[in-house]
Design an enzyme around this catalytic site. Structure first.
Site, PDB file in Angstrom:
ATOM      1  N   SER A  34      33.858 109.931 -85.028  1.00  0.00           N
ATOM      2  CA  SER A  34      35.410 110.390 -85.109  1.00  0.00           C
ATOM      3  C   SER A  34      36.115 109.169 -85.078  1.00  0.00           C
ATOM      4  CB  SER A  34      35.493 110.970 -83.799  1.00  0.00           C
ATOM      5  OG  SER A  34      35.454 110.216 -82.797  1.00  0.00           O
ATOM      6  N   ASP A  35      37.537 109.410 -85.581  1.00  0.00           N
ATOM      7  CA  ASP A  35      38.604 108.605 -85.202  1.00  0.00           C
ATOM      8  C   ASP A  35      38.545 108.648 -83.561  1.00  0.00           C
ATOM      9  OD1 ASP A  35      40.382 106.534 -84.958  1.00  0.00           O
ATOM     10  OD2 ASP A  35      41.772 107.615 -86.608  1.00  0.00           O
ATOM     11  N   TRP A  36      39.296 107.581 -83.195  1.00  0.00           N
ATOM     12  CA  TRP A  36      39.292 107.376 -81.631  1.00  0.00           C
ATOM     13  C   TRP A  36      39.995 108.539 -80.760  1.00  0.00           C
ATOM     14  CZ3 TRP A  36      36.011 104.683 -83.760  1.00  0.00           C
ATOM     15  CH2 TRP A  36      35.325 103.625 -83.045  1.00  0.00           C
ATOM     16  N   GLY A  37      39.342 109.561 -80.351  1.00  0.00           N
ATOM     17  CA  GLY A  37      39.952 110.415 -79.706  1.00  0.00           C
ATOM     18  C   GLY A  37      40.188 111.700 -80.651  1.00  0.00           C
TER      19      GLY A  37
END
Ligand code: BGC
Length: 742
Positions: free
Chosen positions: A230-233
Site C-alpha cells: 500500500s502507499d503509506w496509509g
C-alpha cells in the site's frame, strides 16, 4: 536476528501470518524467526535512498542518511534515454545495499495529466510510452544491483489535491491507453519486486481494494508475481484490500488491521488461503535482504549524477547562437538559484544529498563571473533594489545568464499548484536584465512546467533544467559552456496558457470526484488533435549541432505490425545526441484517435558528419486502440501513417502503410441498432437480401435513406414494427451466424 533456513511461512499460526502482512513500524516488515524470515526495510526513492534512522516521518521533513540525489524523474523524462534511468537505478541499488535497504520505493510512472500536479517532478512524462520505457529501465538497473523496486502509484494518481480520497473517474479506454501502459510495461518487462497502490479511488473504489486493478489486470493479465504494497496509509478496509490483492499494508497500524484479518478468517468471512497467498508474496521480499556492503563511492556517484544530469536539461531556445557561452565574453550571472540551487522536490522523495554543486561556483571555475542574486527565494528583501543591482551588472556584461525558477515551497508532494507562473519579481528581473543586456540567457529550475509568457520573446536563449539532482549546478555549467551538447527533449508540453491544457476544466475535480473528461487526449495528444498552438511542444529540444533525417522506410511485417528504418546524420561540426521520435497517426477504426501518438524513440550519439540508420519494430500495440466493445486491443484495418518528428508538432518525414488489421465481427443482439445489423459483415448482406425481397420495387434506394433516419433504432423495436419483413426466427439465425463468425 539469527539466521535460520527459511521454511514455509504459511504453516505459521494465523496471528503471525497476519502480522507479516503489515509493517512492524514505519519502514519495515516484522521478522519471523520461526520461518527464518528477516525484517525487510522499504524506503524512498525514487531518485536516491532516503533511509531514516532516528525520528521517522513520511513527508521528508526529518533527516535521513546521506545518499546521492540523482536527477529526479522530471529530468530523467527529459533525457529520453533509458540508459540514464537504468544507470540511476543501478547506482541507487549500490547505495541501498551499502545503507542496508533491500527495497527502494520507486520509480513513479504516473502520467502528468495537468502541469499543476504537485508531484510532477517525481513522474516522467505526459506520454505513457516514454514513462514506461524509462520506468522499466530504472527497475532493471536497481534490481540488477540486487535491490527490489516499487513501481508507483498504481493507478490514476495524477494529482495531490485530496489524493487520499478523491475518485479518479476514468473510462476504460483512457485507462488502458494512457494511465495503465507505463505500469504494464514496467511489470511485463522488468517484473518489479513490488507495486505500490495509490491513495486515491479509481471509479469509486479505493485503489488499495480494487480487485480489477490489483488482481485481474496486474496479475492475471500482466503476470505480476511480486507483492502489492500500500502507499503509506492508503488502506481503508484491510480485509477488503487483502481480498482484492493488496499484500502488504504500510506502515503498520499497531496490530489493528491484523486483528481484523484474524477475525475475518475465524468467522469464515475470509478464506485463509487468501492470507497464505499474500504471506508467500511478502515472504519472498526477504530474498532481497543481504549483508550491508562496504559503503559506496560518493565521489564516483556524484560524477555520475553530473554526467547524467547534463543529458536531461532541455535547450528550448537559442537565437543567434547565444549558447554556448564563448570564452572571453564578460559574463554576469544573476539569480539566487545560481548559488542556491533548486535540485529536488519536496516530500517523501527528499534525499539528504552527499553534497550539492551550484552553477555559480562551476561557472567561476571556467571564467571570470560577476554575480547578483536578483531576488530572494522567499520573496523577502527589497525587490527593486535587488533587481537594480543585477541590472547594473548585466549592463556592463556581454551576456547575462539569469537563473530563475520555483522555490521548494512553490511546489511539492501533498498539494497542487494553482497556476504555472514564475514569481512576478523574477519575471520583472528577467525583463529588466534583457532590456539592458546584449544577450540574455534564462536557466529554469522547477519541478513542474512554468509559463514562459511575458518574457520569452525578450531573451535570446532558454535552458530548462527542471530539477537535476545534486550535481545539477555543474551539469548546467557544462551545458552553458558547451563542454556538453544539450540533448534533452521535453517530456511534457509547455502551453501558452494553463487554460489551454486539456484537463483544465476537470482538474482537480470537485465534491470528491475528478472526471478525466479529456479521455485519451492528454498532453500533446490534445494539442496536435485540435491544432492548438503551444509555447513548446512535447519532444522539442535544441542542440549545438544540427541533425538531418532521411531515407524513411516503413514496411509491414504482418497484418498488424511494421518495421521502420530511418537515417539520421549529424550535419554540424560538434558531436551531439539526437532523439529519433516515431509517431503513428491514423483515422481508421471506430474511435476518435489522437492526431498522432509516440510509438517508438531512440537517443543516438552522432559524431560530426556521422550517419546512423536506426530501426524500430512496431508491434500491434503501436497501431491498436482499446476497443471497449471487444474488451481488447484492436488494430483497425486501413491506413496508418508513420511519422518521424523532431517533436510532436514538427514532422520531418512520413510514410503510410495499409494494414490488414483485425477482422472484427461484432456481436449482434436484439439491442444492436438497425445500422449495426445492416452493416454487419456476416448478417448484414443476408438481412438486406431477405428484407428487399419482401419490399416493393425501388426499396434499394430507400434503404440508404432509411438507415440514416432510423439506423439508431434497436433491432428489437424495428423488427416488432416491421415484423412481417423480418421474422424473429430469421433474426435468431443471423445472430447465431454472427456469433459463430466471431
Ligand atoms: C508517498 C509514497 C512514498 C510513501 C513513503 C507516501 O506519502 O505517496 O510515494 O513512497 O509516502 O514515504
Amino acid at each position: 536476528m539469527t539466521a535460520t533456513t527459511p521454511s514455509d511461512p504459511t504453516v505459521l499460526p494465523l496471528e503471525q501470518k497476519a502480522q507479516l502482512l503489515s509493517g512492524q513500524d514505519f519502514w519495515s516488515t516484522p521478522p519471523v524467526e520461526a520461518a527464518g524470515l528477516p525484517s525487510v526495510v522499504l524506503t524512498d526513492g525514487p531518485h536516491g535512498v532516503r533511509r531514516q534512522v532516528g525520528d521517522l516521518d513520511q513527508i521528508g521533513l526529518l533527516e535521513s542518511v546521506p545518499a546521492t540525489c540523482f536527477p529526479p524523474a522530471v529530468a530523467v523524462g527529459s533525457s529520453w534515454d533509458p540508459d540514464v534511468a537504468e544507470r540511476i537505478g543501478a547506482a541507487i541499488g549500490v547505495e541501498a545495499r551499502a545503507i542496508g535497504v533491500p527495497v527502494v520505493l520507486g520509480p513513479g510512472v504516473n502520467i502528468k495529466r495537468s502541469p499543476l500536479c504537485g508531484r510532477n517532478f517525481e513522474y516522467y512524462s505526459e506520454d505513457p510510452l516514454l514513462a514506461g520505457v524509462l520506468g522499466a529501465a530504472h527497475v532493471r538497473g536497481q534490481q540488477g544491483a540486487g535491490v527490489g523496486a516499487s513501481v508507483k502509484h498504481f493507478a490514476a494518481n495524477n494529482q495531490e489535491t485530496q489524493r487520499m480520497q478523491v475518485s479518479a473517474d476514468v473510462d476504460e479506454r483512457t485507462l488502458r491507453e494512457i494511465y495503465l501502459p507505463a505500469f504494464e510495461r514496467v511489470v511485463t518487462e522488468a517484473q518489479p519486486a513490488t507495486v505500490m497502490c495509490a491513495y486515491n479511488k479509481v471509479n469509486g473504489v479505493y485503489a488499495s481494494q480494487h480487485r480489477w486493478l490489483l488482481t485481474e489486470v496486474l496479475r492475471e493479465e500482466w503476470g505480476f508475481t511480486g507483492a502489492v504494497v500500500s502507499d503509506w496509509g492508503a488502506v481503508d478496509d484491510r480485509v477488503a484490500a487483502l481480498e482484492a490483492g493488496l499484500d502488504l499494508q504500510m506502515p503498520g497500524d499497531h496490530g489493528a488491521g491484523n486483528a481484523l484479518v484474524v477475525d475475518a478468517v475465524r468467522s469464515g468471512r475470509l478464506d485463509e488461503a487468501v492470507v497464505d497467498r499474500s504471506v508467500r508474496r511478502v515472504a519472498a521480499l526477504a530474498g532481497y535482504v543481504g549483508e550491508p556492503t562496504d559503503g559506496f563511492d560518493a565521489d564516483a556517484h556524484h560524477a555520475l549524477a553530473r554526467e547524467l544530469a547534463a543529458g536531461c536539461a532541455v535547450l528550448l531556445k537559442n537565437d543567434g547562437g547565444a549558447l554556448p557561452l564563448a570564452s572571453g565574453q564578460r559574463l554576469a550571472v544573476v539569480g539566487e538559484f545560481a548559488r542556491t540551487p533548486r535540485f529536488q522536490g519536496g516530500g517523501s522523495s527528499h534525499v539528504n544529498a552527499t553534497r550539492v554543486d551550484d552553477a555559480l561556483t562551476a561557472l567561476q571555475a571556467t571564467r571570470p563571473v560577476v554575480f547578483a542574486p536578483g531576488f530572494t527565494l522567499d520573496g523577502s528583501g527589497d525587490a527593486a533594489e535587488l533587481r537594480e543591482e543585477a541590472v547594473g551588472l548585466a549592463r556592463d556584461a556581454d551576456v547575462a545568464v539569469v537563473f530563475a525558477g520555483l522555490a521548494e515551497g512553490d511546489e511539492s508532494e501533498g498539494f497542487d499548484r494553482t497556476h504555472i507562473d514564475l514569481p512576478a519579481a523574477q519575471v520583472e528581473l528577467i525583463r529588466a536584465v534583457a532590456a539592458v543586456s546584449p544577450r540574455t540567457v534564462v536557466v529554469l529550475s522547477s519541478g513542474g512546467v512554468v509559463s514562459l509568457e511575458g518574457w520569452h520573446d525578450d531573451v535570446d536563449a532558454v535552458l530548462a533544467g527542471f530539477l537535476l539532482g545534486q550535481a545539477g549546478g555543474s551539469a548546467l555549467a557544462d551545458l552553458l559552456t558547451g563542454a556538453v551538447d544539450p540533448s534533452g527533449r521535453l517530456a511534457e508540453t509547455i502551453p501558452l496558457r494553463l487554460a489551454d491544457t486539456p484537463s483544465h476544466l476537470n482538474f482537480p475535480g470537485e465534491q470528491g470526484h475528478v472526471r478525466y473528461g479529456e479521455g485519451v487526449m492528454v498532453g500533446y495528444r490534445h494539442f496536435v488533435t485540435v491544432d492548438r498552438p503551444v509555447r513548446y511542444p512535447f519532444g522539442h529540444g535544441l542542440s549545438y549541432t544540427t541533425v538531418e533525417t532521411s531515407d524513411l522506410q516503413v514496411t509491414t511485417t504482418g497484418a498488424d505490425s511494421a518495421e521502420v528504418a530511418v537515417t539520421v546524420t549529424n550535419t554540424g561540426s560538434r558531436a551531439g545526441r539526437h532523439v529519433v521520435q516515431v509517431y503513428v497517426a491514423t483515422t481508421a477504426g471506430p474511435v476518435r484517435r489522437p492526431a498522432r501518438e509516440l510509438r517508438a524513440f531512440r537517443k543516438v550519439a552522432l559524431a560530426p558528419g556521422q550517419s546512423e540508420t536506426v530501426t524500430f519494430p512496431l508491434d500491434r500495440r503501436a497501431f491498436a486502440h482499446w476497443d471497449v466493445r471487444e474488451s481488447g486491443w484492436v488494430v483497425a484495418p486501413g491506413e496508418h501513417t508513420v511519422q518521424v518528428g523532431r517533436s510532436a508538432t514538427d514532422v520531418v518525414a512520413e510514410a503510410t502503410v495499409t494494414l490488414a488489421g483485425d477482422e472484427i465481427v461484432p456481436e449482434l443482439t436484439l439491442q444492436s441498432s438497425v445500422a449495426e445489423w445492416f452493416e454487419h459483415p456476416v448478417a448484414g448482406p443476408q438481412l438486406l437480401e431477405g428484407f428487399l425481397a419482401t419490399m416493393p420495387e425501388g426499396a434499394g434506394e430507400m434503404h440508404a435513406g432509411m438507415l440514416q433516419m432510423i439506423g439508431s433504432m434497436p433491432m428489437r423495436r424495428f423488427a416488432a414494427d416491421f415484423g412481417a419483413a423480418i421474422p424473429a426466427a430469421e433474426l435468431e439465425r443471423l445472430m447465431a451466424a454472427a456469433q459463430a463468425a466471431r
